[in-house]
Design a protein around this motif. Structure first.
Motif, mmCIF file in Angstrom:
data_model
loop_
_atom_site.group_PDB
_atom_site.id
_atom_site.type_symbol
_atom_site.label_atom_id
_atom_site.label_comp_id
_atom_site.label_asym_id
_atom_site.label_seq_id
_atom_site.Cartn_x
_atom_site.Cartn_y
_atom_site.Cartn_z
ATOM 1 N N PRO A 93 121.083 -12.650 -64.542
ATOM 2 C CA PRO A 93 121.877 -11.420 -64.487
ATOM 3 C C PRO A 93 123.327 -11.680 -64.895
ATOM 4 O O PRO A 93 123.709 -12.817 -65.213
ATOM 5 C CB PRO A 93 121.767 -11.005 -63.022
ATOM 6 N N LEU A 94 124.138 -10.640 -64.848
ATOM 7 C CA LEU A 94 125.517 -10.753 -65.314
ATOM 8 C C LEU A 94 126.442 -11.398 -64.283
ATOM 9 O O LEU A 94 127.651 -11.151 -64.277
ATOM 10 C CB LEU A 94 126.046 -9.369 -65.705
ATOM 11 N N THR A 95 125.897 -12.224 -63.427
ATOM 12 C CA THR A 95 126.675 -12.938 -62.418
ATOM 13 C C THR A 95 127.075 -14.327 -62.890
ATOM 14 O O THR A 95 127.783 -15.031 -62.175
ATOM 15 C CB THR A 95 125.854 -13.084 -61.133
ATOM 16 N N THR A 111 111.570 -7.520 -65.755
ATOM 17 C CA THR A 111 111.742 -8.851 -66.325
ATOM 18 C C THR A 111 110.594 -9.103 -67.292
ATOM 19 O O THR A 111 109.430 -8.911 -66.951
ATOM 20 C CB THR A 111 111.745 -9.926 -65.222
ATOM 21 N N ALA A 112 110.943 -9.508 -68.509
ATOM 22 C CA ALA A 112 109.935 -9.724 -69.552
ATOM 23 C C ALA A 112 109.933 -11.188 -69.974
ATOM 24 O O ALA A 112 110.987 -11.780 -70.223
ATOM 25 C CB ALA A 112 110.231 -8.828 -70.753
ATOM 26 N N ILE A 157 108.917 -18.620 -64.481
ATOM 27 C CA ILE A 157 108.651 -17.997 -65.772
ATOM 28 C C ILE A 157 109.978 -17.495 -66.335
ATOM 29 O O ILE A 157 110.550 -16.528 -65.811
ATOM 30 C CB ILE A 157 107.668 -16.819 -65.627
ATOM 31 N N PRO A 158 110.538 -18.131 -67.374
ATOM 32 C CA PRO A 158 111.805 -17.666 -67.947
ATOM 33 C C PRO A 158 111.643 -16.251 -68.517
ATOM 34 O O PRO A 158 110.712 -15.989 -69.289
ATOM 35 C CB PRO A 158 112.084 -18.676 -69.058
ATOM 36 N N THR A 159 112.538 -15.358 -68.114
ATOM 37 C CA THR A 159 112.396 -13.964 -68.523
ATOM 38 C C THR A 159 113.731 -13.360 -68.931
ATOM 39 O O THR A 159 114.804 -13.872 -68.613
ATOM 40 C CB THR A 159 111.814 -13.104 -67.382
ATOM 41 N N ALA A 160 113.627 -12.236 -69.630
ATOM 42 C CA ALA A 160 114.770 -11.376 -69.931
ATOM 43 C C ALA A 160 114.744 -10.224 -68.938
ATOM 44 O O ALA A 160 113.697 -9.895 -68.374
ATOM 45 C CB ALA A 160 114.688 -10.865 -71.359
ATOM 46 N N PHE A 161 115.896 -9.592 -68.733
ATOM 47 C CA PHE A 161 116.039 -8.582 -67.678
ATOM 48 C C PHE A 161 116.633 -7.302 -68.264
ATOM 49 O O PHE A 161 117.730 -7.321 -68.821
ATOM 50 C CB PHE A 161 116.934 -9.162 -66.575
ATOM 51 N N LYS A 201 120.382 -13.048 -71.250
ATOM 52 C CA LYS A 201 119.397 -13.542 -72.215
ATOM 53 C C LYS A 201 119.082 -12.539 -73.326
ATOM 54 O O LYS A 201 118.901 -12.934 -74.481
ATOM 55 C CB LYS A 201 118.103 -13.948 -71.500
ATOM 56 N N VAL A 202 119.012 -11.251 -73.004
ATOM 57 C CA VAL A 202 118.624 -10.262 -74.016
ATOM 58 C C VAL A 202 119.549 -10.297 -75.228
ATOM 59 O O VAL A 202 119.081 -10.407 -76.373
ATOM 60 C CB VAL A 202 118.539 -8.853 -73.410
ATOM 61 N N PRO A 203 120.887 -10.212 -75.051
ATOM 62 C CA PRO A 203 121.747 -10.278 -76.241
ATOM 63 C C PRO A 203 121.647 -11.617 -76.957
ATOM 64 O O PRO A 203 121.792 -11.670 -78.187
ATOM 65 C CB PRO A 203 123.154 -10.045 -75.680
ATOM 66 N N LEU A 204 121.386 -12.699 -76.219
ATOM 67 C CA LEU A 204 121.224 -13.998 -76.867
ATOM 68 C C LEU A 204 119.997 -13.998 -77.771
ATOM 69 O O LEU A 204 120.059 -14.430 -78.932
ATOM 70 C CB LEU A 204 121.101 -15.099 -75.812
ATOM 71 N N LEU A 205 118.874 -13.504 -77.261
ATOM 72 C CA LEU A 205 117.649 -13.456 -78.069
ATOM 73 C C LEU A 205 117.827 -12.550 -79.283
ATOM 74 O O LEU A 205 117.360 -12.861 -80.384
ATOM 75 C CB LEU A 205 116.481 -12.971 -77.206
#
Length: 703
Positions: free
Chosen positions: A70-72, A125-126, A146-150, A161-165
């Protein structure tokens, strides 16, 4: 060595493990999913879920968790048991493909910047199929991670993670297009965005942390004076590692190796009790995951050894702070590093094209790259003679700069056939390491990669990485649009003209000198380079139309998602300064002030007793002067504490997040600095036995 080889990857669900547990056709389909050629079917997901559940339970796992960021700047996890009840009431072990690829949780309390209301609690979470799953846990009971995006219900990115991917997809797509234009016979099918991260941290005795409320709550010491010896002798840097520290480092290595993370390097850093660990290069999203795990493991292992790991950028004033060096590069699926200068020749200009795209991107968007490292903790670190200056520049070395300068001397002869002559000797092939390293440069070319040295040690590496990807990918996209119009006969000429044009426009960003020198600040100002000195100045960048447009066009962050991050970062600053201010009030009033009064009373009683014995006080002038000085400091302490308390009340009533940031920066920070100066002077005047908190000498030299 055999032991290391035996345990490496033991608790990581590698592709080899997956391949041995699912049909060959499913594994080939999974590889196509990873490459983006195919979407993940529920049949494939079920097969993978069954395989990973079997492997996990065989190794002692009882739960699984969708691990996200998360953004923490930290990570988050919610653990669910593999155990379920069947219709007949019996206990069964289950894990479906649906549970693997998507999780749902009440995550409304995470920072979201206003993109959803608190009552809109649904978050998803995906699974990030490109990052391997792994096991963690104590004893026999473990969990499958399980590494996921949120993302939120509105499908907006709520994590790191989402903007990184998205940025990896963007720069990979644009780089592949440019590579195929520059080398149409290469047979390259994909581009990898690679990252190697160096992590700095401090270790102190756990008992000292527990006695320092400021360290526990804010991550740094808001007061404390340096002992007579600090880091001046450079005797800690690369020195012999203490046995207690070596035990921590060895355990950290083993923990990382077990989950497939190659911890390659460890050593003493410059400051006393400061250390560094470096991980091997891998793809950017995996590297970020591994760095987050590394930070968590360092803290947990240190705790087991009665030590505390400090990941704050500047836990101690007056000694070097800690950074996170991000070594960034691009490579092909065939293993070719696109930033390897050894390939450079008059017939192969690929390296120069990518180098120029990076230089242009950093120059045009230096402000947002600087903003990516603008945090309250990093404000204490950047600009000092220990970390890069706050002014963004790029070091490439004199030889590379000479090559770029001499492109203007190229002449064409023999009609349509170009005979390119460069004003540089031995240009056909140059050594791989063409320059020394410049440790004062924020963004330095280090042989076959760029090292971004500004990020703070506690921050996620995702933010600077996705920003570098976006700004470089944007320029590469422009180069593609220009060069795809070239014919095979004119391509080299067009490349040279493009590089010459962009070099003249953006050469101001190149600086190979000493970034610590005050002369550089004046020179940078002449060049028109920005000097965003702190978080307050950096945050404004996220509101600039050009920056909003940059991320929107690259489809990395929508305007709403960027606005959300701006709000979250403003809130982070406000909360951090409030924590430091409130901690200062509580510690100074409840611990420092009573200690001063106790020592003042002790001196006063001593003066009275000696006077009674001697019958006069002619030998007590120095003692009286000391007492007067101590009480004067006590009064100043009370006055500034009252100011701080009243100003914090005013600050929290200021409307608008950014207006509050400005108020805190302009009114609270100066008071905190004054209070620190007062307390640090008082520390020297109060007896060591009476001083209520551990000193720098305790924390930095007693381990």
């Amino acid at each position: 060595m055999n032991n290391m080889l035996e345990i490496f990857g033991e608790f990581c669900f590698t592709e080899d493990k997956l391949k041995s547990r699912i049909p060959e056709s499913f594994f080939r389909e999974f590889k196509r999913v990873q490459s983006g050629e195919k979407t993940l079917s529920i049949e494939l997901a079920d097969s993978i879920a069954n395989a990973v559940k079997s492997w996990a339970t065989e190794n002692g796992a009882t739960h699984f968790t969708h691990w996200f960021q998360p953004l923490t700047e930290l990570t988050a996890e919610k653990h669910d048991s593999f155990i379920s009840l069947s219709s007949d009431g019996t206990c069964v072990s289950q894990f479906s493909g649906k549970e693997l690829i998507k999780g749902e949780a009440d995550t409304s309390s995470f920072p979201n910047g206003g993109v959803r209301s608190t009552f809109e609690a649904r978050g998803y979470t995906a699974w990030d199929a490109k990052s391997p799953m792994f096991l963690r846990g104590e004893g026999l009971s473990k969990s499958l991670y399980i590494p996921t995006a949120f993302i939120g219900y509105n499908q907006m990115a709520l994590d790191k993670k989402v903007p990184l991917l998205r940025s990896i997809d963007f720069i990979s797509e644009q780089t592949l297009k440019l590579k195929n234009i520059l080398d149409p016979k290469s047979n390259v099918k994909s581009i990898n965005n690679t990252l190697g991260i160096e992590q700095e941290y401090f270790l102190i005795d756990k008992k000292f942390l527990e006695k320092r409320q400021d360290l526990m709550l804010s991550g740094r010491t808001i007061f404390g004076s340096l002992p007579p010896k600090g880091q001046e002798l450079n005797d800690h840097y690369y020195g012999s590692i203490k046995e207690k520290v070596e035990r921590v480092m060895s355990e950290v290595d083993k923990e990382l190796w077990k989950i497939g993370i190659m911890a390659k390097t460890k050593h003493n850093e410059v400051a006393p009790n400061q250390f560094e660990i470096a991980l091997m290069f891998t793809t950017a999203n995996v590297a970020v995951d591994q760095n987050q795990l590394t930070m968590d493991i360092i803290k947990k292992v240190a705790d087991r050894h009665e030590l505390s790991a400090l990941l704050h950028e500047k836990p101690f004033k007056g000694v070097n702070g800690s950074g996170k060096h991000c070594n960034w590069s691009l490579s092909t699926d065939l293993g070719e590093n696109l930033l390897d200068p050894s390939s450079l020749s008059k017939d192969n200009l690929q390296f120069l094209v990518f180098m120029m795209a990076i230089l242009e991107g950093i120059d045009r968007y230096s402000d947002v790259l600087r903003a990516s490292c603008a945090t309250p903790g990093n404000d204490h670190r950047l600009g000092g003679h220990e970390a890069p200056p706050a002014i963004i520049s790029v070091f490439i070395g004199e030889e590379l700069e000479d090559i770029l300068k001499n492109l203007k001397n190229i002449v064409s002869v023999n009609g349509s056939k170009e005979d390119m002559k460069f004003g540089v000797k031995n240009f056909t092939k140059i050594p791989k390491d063409i320059s020394d390293r410049n440790r004062t440069s924020p963004f330095a070319f280090t042989g076959n990669k760029f090292e971004f040295r500004m990020p703070g040690s506690s921050a996620s590496a995702s933010t600077p990485t996705f920003i570098i990807n976006t700004i470089v990918g944007t320029v590469i996209k422009e180069y593609v649009e220009i060069l795809e119009k070239s014919s095979s006969e004119s391509i080299n000429k067009d490349i040279i003209e493009l590089i010459k044009d962009r070099y003249e426009k953006h050469k101001r960003i190149i600086f190979n000198g000493n970034g610590y020198d005050d002369v550089w600040k004046k020179e940078a100002e002449k060049r028109g380079l920005k000097n965003l000195k702190n978080t307050m100045e950096g945050l404004k960048v996220y509101k600039e139309p050009e920056i909003i447009d940059l991320f929107s066009k690259a489809e990395v962050l929508s305007p709403e998602e960027l606005e959300a991050r701006y709000s979250v970062y403003c809130e982070r600053y406000i909360k951090q300064i409030n924590i430091e201010g409130s901690s200062m009030i509580r510690i100074a009033r409840n611990e420092i002030y009573p200690a001063i009064m106790e020592y003042a009373s002790k001196i006063s009683n001593s003066i009275i007793s000696i006077k009674e014995v001697l019958g006069h006080d002619e030998f007590l002038f120095a003692d009286k002067a000391h007492l007067i000085k101590l009480l004067a400091g006590k009064n100043r302490l009370k006055d500034f504490l009252a100011q701080l308390e009243s100003q914090l009340v005013v600050a929290n009533e200021v409307e608008g997040l950014y207006n509050r940031v400005v108020y805190l920066n302009e009114h609270i920070i100066p008071i905190l600095k004054c209070l620190r100066d007062i307390i640090d002077l008082l520390e020297h005047q109060v007896e060591k036995k009476i001083w209520p908190v551990p000193t720098y000498e305790d924390m930095l030299f007693r381990l």
